[in-house]
Scaffold this motif. Structure first.
Motif, PDB file in Angstrom:
ATOM      1  N   VAL A 182      -1.964 -16.754 -10.689  1.00 60.19           N
ATOM      2  CA  VAL A 182      -2.761 -15.704 -10.131  1.00 60.19           C
ATOM      3  C   VAL A 182      -2.108 -14.197 -10.278  1.00 60.19           C
ATOM      4  CG1 VAL A 182      -3.815 -14.410  -7.884  1.00 60.19           C
ATOM      5  CG2 VAL A 182      -3.638 -17.051  -8.121  1.00 60.19           C
ATOM      6  N   PRO A 183      -2.737 -13.178 -10.704  1.00 58.48           N
ATOM      7  CA  PRO A 183      -2.126 -11.967 -11.105  1.00 58.48           C
ATOM      8  C   PRO A 183      -1.417 -11.398  -9.913  1.00 58.48           C
ATOM      9  CG  PRO A 183      -4.255 -11.958 -12.140  1.00 58.48           C
ATOM     10  CD  PRO A 183      -4.096 -13.388 -11.383  1.00 58.48           C
ATOM     11  N   GLY A 184      -0.212 -11.110  -9.942  1.00 62.87           N
ATOM     12  CA  GLY A 184       0.375 -10.448  -8.518  1.00 62.87           C
ATOM     13  C   GLY A 184       1.616 -11.512  -8.181  1.00 62.87           C
ATOM     14  N   ILE A 185       1.301 -12.701  -8.438  1.00 64.59           N
ATOM     15  CA  ILE A 185       2.301 -13.834  -7.828  1.00 64.59           C
ATOM     16  C   ILE A 185       3.400 -14.031  -9.107  1.00 64.59           C
ATOM     17  CG2 ILE A 185       2.768 -16.084  -7.190  1.00 64.59           C
ATOM     18  CD1 ILE A 185       1.094 -14.398  -5.252  1.00 64.59           C
TER      19      ILE A 185
ATOM     20  N   SER B 164      -2.579 -14.089   4.132  1.00 68.52           N
ATOM     21  CA  SER B 164      -2.451 -12.543   4.278  1.00 68.52           C
ATOM     22  C   SER B 164      -2.157 -12.019   2.954  1.00 68.52           C
ATOM     23  CB  SER B 164      -1.399 -12.159   5.128  1.00 68.52           C
ATOM     24  OG  SER B 164      -0.341 -12.848   5.036  1.00 68.52           O
ATOM     25  N   LEU B 165      -1.394 -12.659   1.892  1.00 71.35           N
ATOM     26  CA  LEU B 165      -1.239 -12.307   0.767  1.00 71.35           C
ATOM     27  C   LEU B 165      -2.064 -12.286  -0.122  1.00 71.35           C
ATOM     28  CD1 LEU B 165       1.120 -11.402  -1.586  1.00 71.35           C
ATOM     29  CD2 LEU B 165       1.786 -13.519  -1.649  1.00 71.35           C
ATOM     30  N   TRP B 166      -3.011 -13.330  -0.297  1.00 69.95           N
ATOM     31  CA  TRP B 166      -4.142 -13.446  -0.905  1.00 69.95           C
ATOM     32  C   TRP B 166      -5.234 -12.178  -0.594  1.00 69.95           C
ATOM     33  CZ3 TRP B 166      -2.525 -15.928  -4.642  1.00 69.95           C
ATOM     34  CH2 TRP B 166      -2.304 -17.181  -4.718  1.00 69.95           C
ATOM     35  N   CYS B 167      -5.312 -11.949   0.670  1.00 71.77           N
ATOM     36  CA  CYS B 167      -6.248 -10.894   0.992  1.00 71.77           C
ATOM     37  C   CYS B 167      -5.618  -9.477   0.646  1.00 71.77           C
ATOM     38  CB  CYS B 167      -6.456 -11.001   2.526  1.00 71.77           C
ATOM     39  SG  CYS B 167      -7.426 -12.426   3.185  1.00 71.77           S
ATOM     40  N   VAL B 168      -4.387  -9.135   0.632  1.00 69.83           N
ATOM     41  CA  VAL B 168      -3.844  -7.989   0.249  1.00 69.83           C
ATOM     42  C   VAL B 168      -3.852  -8.053  -1.177  1.00 69.83           C
ATOM     43  CG1 VAL B 168      -1.786  -6.729  -0.192  1.00 69.83           C
ATOM     44  CG2 VAL B 168      -2.118  -7.648   2.185  1.00 69.83           C
ATOM     45  N   LEU B 169      -3.635  -9.060  -2.013  1.00 63.84           N
ATOM     46  CA  LEU B 169      -3.858  -8.856  -3.532  1.00 63.84           C
ATOM     47  C   LEU B 169      -5.265  -8.655  -3.892  1.00 63.84           C
ATOM     48  CD1 LEU B 169      -1.248 -11.734  -4.476  1.00 63.84           C
ATOM     49  CD2 LEU B 169      -0.927  -9.316  -4.726  1.00 63.84           C
ATOM     50  N   ALA B 170      -5.993  -9.250  -3.429  1.00 67.41           N
ATOM     51  CA  ALA B 170      -7.513  -8.993  -3.557  1.00 67.41           C
ATOM     52  C   ALA B 170      -7.901  -7.709  -3.215  1.00 67.41           C
ATOM     53  CB  ALA B 170      -8.689 -10.111  -2.937  1.00 67.41           C
TER      54      ALA B 170
ATOM     55  N   PRO C 143     -10.711 -10.252  -8.139  1.00 61.60           N
ATOM     56  CA  PRO C 143     -11.832  -9.912  -7.548  1.00 61.60           C
ATOM     57  C   PRO C 143     -11.922 -10.332  -5.958  1.00 61.60           C
ATOM     58  CG  PRO C 143     -12.288 -10.693  -9.653  1.00 61.60           C
ATOM     59  CD  PRO C 143     -10.888 -10.972  -9.537  1.00 61.60           C
ATOM     60  N   ARG C 144     -12.109  -9.464  -5.147  1.00 56.84           N
ATOM     61  CA  ARG C 144     -12.536  -9.930  -3.533  1.00 56.84           C
ATOM     62  C   ARG C 144     -13.484 -11.115  -3.574  1.00 56.84           C
ATOM     63  NH1 ARG C 144     -11.031  -6.790   0.531  1.00 56.84           N
ATOM     64  NH2 ARG C 144     -12.637  -8.016   1.840  1.00 56.84           N
ATOM     65  N   GLU C 145     -14.440 -11.320  -4.233  1.00 60.00           N
ATOM     66  CA  GLU C 145     -15.206 -12.335  -4.297  1.00 60.00           C
ATOM     67  C   GLU C 145     -14.530 -13.781  -4.274  1.00 60.00           C
ATOM     68  OE1 GLU C 145     -17.205  -8.687  -5.070  1.00 60.00           O
ATOM     69  OE2 GLU C 145     -15.663  -9.950  -6.238  1.00 60.00           O
TER      70      GLU C 145
ATOM     71  N   TYR D  58       0.678  -1.284  -0.192  1.00 60.04           N
ATOM     72  CA  TYR D  58       0.073  -0.046  -0.164  1.00 60.04           C
ATOM     73  C   TYR D  58       0.664   1.380   0.069  1.00 60.04           C
ATOM     74  CZ  TYR D  58      -3.904  -3.000   0.876  1.00 60.04           C
ATOM     75  OH  TYR D  58      -4.883  -4.186   0.848  1.00 60.04           O
ATOM     76  N   GLU D  59       2.178   1.155   0.261  1.00 61.51           N
ATOM     77  CA  GLU D  59       2.876   2.257   0.365  1.00 61.51           C
ATOM     78  C   GLU D  59       4.132   2.331  -0.291  1.00 61.51           C
ATOM     79  OE1 GLU D  59       3.203   6.128   1.505  1.00 61.51           O
ATOM     80  OE2 GLU D  59       1.560   5.080   1.642  1.00 61.51           O
ATOM     81  N   ILE D  60       5.054   1.171  -0.191  1.00 60.61           N
ATOM     82  CA  ILE D  60       6.265   1.148  -0.919  1.00 60.61           C
ATOM     83  C   ILE D  60       6.904   0.602  -2.291  1.00 60.61           C
ATOM     84  CG2 ILE D  60       8.471  -0.175  -0.277  1.00 60.61           C
ATOM     85  CD1 ILE D  60       7.690   1.953   1.741  1.00 60.61           C
ATOM     86  N   MET D  61       5.911  -0.517  -2.323  1.00 67.59           N
ATOM     87  CA  MET D  61       6.318  -1.150  -3.654  1.00 67.59           C
ATOM     88  C   MET D  61       5.764  -0.396  -5.071  1.00 67.59           C
ATOM     89  SD  MET D  61       6.737  -5.338  -3.499  1.00 67.59           S
ATOM     90  CE  MET D  61       4.714  -5.491  -3.504  1.00 67.59           C
ATOM     91  N   ASN D  62       6.497  -0.299  -6.165  1.00 64.90           N
ATOM     92  CA  ASN D  62       6.006   0.219  -7.255  1.00 64.90           C
ATOM     93  C   ASN D  62       5.320  -0.810  -8.246  1.00 64.90           C
ATOM     94  OD1 ASN D  62       5.652   2.397  -9.212  1.00 64.90           O
ATOM     95  ND2 ASN D  62       7.644   2.100 -10.084  1.00 64.90           N
ATOM     96  N   ILE D  63       3.852  -0.824  -8.183  1.00 65.52           N
ATOM     97  CA  ILE D  63       3.034  -1.941  -8.832  1.00 65.52           C
ATOM     98  C   ILE D  63       1.909  -1.191  -9.343  1.00 65.52           C
ATOM     99  CG2 ILE D  63       4.018  -3.721  -7.338  1.00 65.52           C
ATOM    100  CD1 ILE D  63       1.523  -3.448  -5.556  1.00 65.52           C
ATOM    101  N   ASP D  64       1.446  -2.127 -10.225  1.00 63.27           N
ATOM    102  CA  ASP D  64       0.264  -1.573 -10.940  1.00 63.27           C
ATOM    103  C   ASP D  64      -0.786  -2.876 -11.258  1.00 63.27           C
ATOM    104  OD1 ASP D  64      -1.757  -0.710 -12.596  1.00 63.27           O
ATOM    105  OD2 ASP D  64      -0.665  -0.340 -14.478  1.00 63.27           O
ATOM    106  N   PRO D  65      -1.900  -3.028 -10.248  1.00 66.04           N
ATOM    107  CA  PRO D  65      -2.788  -3.968 -10.239  1.00 66.04           C
ATOM    108  C   PRO D  65      -3.452  -4.372 -11.564  1.00 66.04           C
ATOM    109  CG  PRO D  65      -3.078  -2.743  -8.110  1.00 66.04           C
ATOM    110  CD  PRO D  65      -2.168  -1.962  -9.117  1.00 66.04           C
TER     111      PRO D  65
END
Length: 281
Positions: free
Chosen positions: A106-109, A72-78, A84-86, A44-51
């Motif tokens: 999974v996107p982000g992994i 925790s990682l799944w929940c953050v990525l969602a 999708p959070r669902e 949420y603050e440090i990494m330079n990323i684009d979901p």
């Protein structure tokens, strides 16, 4: 995000991860609770990323070497919008992408992980590739402390220093407990910070559940040009749930209905307190 917002977000992520573990009746609860603040600071603050563009070439890379604490990682990525959070409702269900370890479908992994001791060697390769290709991205690798007994980590540590990978950040979730008890009883690690320093890394020891300390440490990278950074994140296993904190059995304990309700109540109270404090300030 402001500090108070990040702290609230971490509590919300803890509520989400407890909920999906309870629903699935499986998971690694204690370690996911201990590393939540680390992931919140990074994503949420440090990494330079684009979901919206998870394969962007200049994105910062994150490798969860302690892949068993994936909830925790799944929940953050969602929550960040990588999927999708669902879909969190499918965690550990038949046919899901959200299995019990990171899955690169999974996107982000970036890569499948879970066999301990593999994440840092691959992170070294990624960081070296960035240097040789003239790319600006950084590589963050989250390891467990029990994982420090794996020899491959020390080979990777030696290589990271040799190639002067100051774009590489290793993070140890130092909660001092592993599946069979205290790390110092299972396989003594101390003086762990001195060992990493002896391998040529810049070592920063912080409270890994303190958002201010996490941000300060991450923002300082590279504190020493030409050296990879090792952040010793001293955490509490089961952080945020009073009756789970520092209890070895919560390594993979699944909360029952009563425990879930009590944990969610505690975290809700924490969010309310943080919100009120933010409003007063």
């Amino acid at each position: 995000m402001e500090i108070q917002e990040l702290k609230v977000k971490a509590s919300q992520i803890r509520m989400d991860l407890l909920t999906i573990i309870h629903r699935a009746k499986t998971g690694h609860t204690g370690g996911s609770l201990s590393n939540t603040d680390i992931l919140t600071a990074l994503y949420y603050e440090i990494m330079n990323i684009d979901p919206a563009n998870s394969k962007w070439e200049d994105r910062d890379r994150f490798i969860a070497s302690k892949g068993h604490s994936v909830e925790s990682l799944w929940c953050v990525l969602a929550d960040r919008g990588f999927f999708p959070r669902e879909e969190l409702e499918t965690y550990s269900q038949f046919g899901t992408r959200l299995i019990g370890h990171p899955n690169n479908k999974v996107p982000g992994i970036e890569m499948n992980t879970g066999a301990l001791g593999h994440g840092l060697p691959i992170s070294v390769g990624m960081a070296l590739a960035a240097k040789r290709d003239g790319r600006s991205y950084r590589v963050f690798c989250l390891m467990g402390d029990g994982e420090q007994a794996e020899g491959s980590n020390w080979e990777a540590a030696m290589a990271g220093a040799h190639y002067k990978l100051d774009n590489l950040v290793g993070i140890i979730d130092r909660n001092r407990l592993q599946i069979s008890g205290s790390t110092e009883e299972v396989m003594g690690l101390e003086p762990l910070d001195e060992k990493w320093a002896a391998f040529g890394w810049n070592v920063v020891s912080i409270n890994g559940n303190d958002m201010e300390e996490l941000l300060q440490a991450f923002r300082a990278v590279p504190e020493v040009p030409g050296k990879p950074t090792l952040i010793m994140a001293n955490t509490t296993k089961g952080k945020g749930v009073s009756f789970a904190e520092n209890v070895p059995a919560w390594h993979h304990h699944v909360p029952n209905d009563e425990e879930l309700a009590l944990a969610l109540s505690e975290l809700s109270a924490s969010i309310e307190e943080l919100t009120q404090k933010g409003q007063v300030q």
